[in-house]
Design a protein around this motif. Structure first.
Motif, mmCIF file in Angstrom:
data_model
loop_
_atom_site.group_PDB
_atom_site.id
_atom_site.type_symbol
_atom_site.label_atom_id
_atom_site.label_comp_id
_atom_site.label_asym_id
_atom_site.label_seq_id
_atom_site.Cartn_x
_atom_site.Cartn_y
_atom_site.Cartn_z
ATOM 1 N N GLU A 208 0.787 -1.081 0.124
ATOM 2 C CA GLU A 208 -0.025 -0.100 0.010
ATOM 3 C C GLU A 208 0.839 1.354 0.094
ATOM 4 N N HIS A 227 1.638 6.889 0.663
ATOM 5 C CA HIS A 227 0.469 6.160 0.189
ATOM 6 C C HIS A 227 0.295 6.139 -1.325
ATOM 7 N N ARG A 228 0.024 4.991 -1.603
ATOM 8 C CA ARG A 228 0.007 4.737 -3.092
ATOM 9 C C ARG A 228 -1.130 5.576 -3.784
ATOM 10 N N GLN A 229 -2.003 5.906 -3.112
ATOM 11 C CA GLN A 229 -3.011 6.721 -3.723
ATOM 12 C C GLN A 229 -2.803 8.218 -4.011
ATOM 13 N N SER A 231 0.447 9.139 -5.598
ATOM 14 C CA SER A 231 1.544 8.752 -6.241
ATOM 15 C C SER A 231 2.385 10.190 -6.731
#
Length: 248
Positions: A208, A227-229, A231
């Protein structure tokens, strides 16, 4: 929370209470509460009762202050007298526990009399007093406001430097953002275990997060996770166009 994360400045406050948008929003909401009751009118705190988009602020010019048909509640204060001094004293006791300064009271009494002379409606003048008191220092604090009587030191503008122009751009991300999960210790860092224990079930797992390199930055971890959301944060950091300020 106290511990290694806090000591390493790897945490940030969950709420920014004194941002400009929040400050203006509070003042608008309090003014709307006195004028229209609890509604969405003029930036009010209430929900939208007009239909359409729930996040849209509606400003209907045909809705007069003191008409509460579109509100879910309103301030029902009624003064026990029609004398300006006494009305201000009553409101000062209710809204500031009697801490409103004498100079502020004088301003309010004068405003009440002038407004009432122009618009012979005591309810309008009383609502104006509520709006003005809600913008006073005493309303927003719980201590006594003492004026020194001294003039402020004049501000001396800083002379422009001969450096190329740079700007600090602040993004207000409205909506849900768990700031404790924006930048976290990577799973390869010893602090990850403590972070995992502190955050419990909401901690980020390895899949994640997007790794970023902090080698040579004097940080307790040589690798962190974004956090991957979001990027775009990793891209800005990796390209040298952005950096992280923890505990800001």
């Amino acid at each position: 929370p106290s511990g290694k994360l806090s000591e390493a400045s790897l945490v940030s406050p969950e709420a920014q209470l004194l941002t400009m948008s929040q400050t203006v929003g509070i003042v608008r909401g309090l003014n709307s509460l006195a004028r229209h009751g609890l509604s969405s009118l003029d930036g009010g705190f209430g929900f939208n009762v007009f239909g359409g988009r729930p996040d849209k602020t509606y400003d209907f010019t045909d809705i007069t202050a003191g008409v509460y048909e579109k509100s879910v509640g309103f301030l029902s204060f009624t003064p026990s007298t029609s004398v300006a001094d006494s009305i201000v004293d009553e409101l000062a006791m209710l809204l500031t526990s009697g801490r409103l300064s004498n100079s502020s009271r004088e301003v309010l009494v004068k405003a009440y009399d002038e407004y009432k002379a122009s618009f012979p409606n005591e309810d309008y003048a009383t609502r104006l007093m509520q709006q003005l008191i809600s913008m006073s220092p005493e309303f927003h604090s719980n201590n006594l406001d003492k004026k020194t009587g001294k003039s402020r030191t004049p501000f001396i503008p800083q002379k422009p430097a001969n450096e190329p122009y740079k700007a600090v751009v602040i993004l207000f991300l409205f909506g849900g953002l768990d700031s404790f999960n924006v930048l976290v210790p990577h799973t390869s860092c010893d602090l990850y275990t403590e972070y995992q224990e502190e955050r419990g079930s909401v901690h980020l797992k390895s899949f994640e997060m997007l790794p970023i390199d902090a080698t040579g930055q004097g940080q307790p971890c040589v690798k962190f996770g974004v956090h991957r959301q979001i990027s775009i944060f990793k891209w800005l950091y990796d390209s040298g166009e952005g950096f992280f300020l923890a505990n800001a």
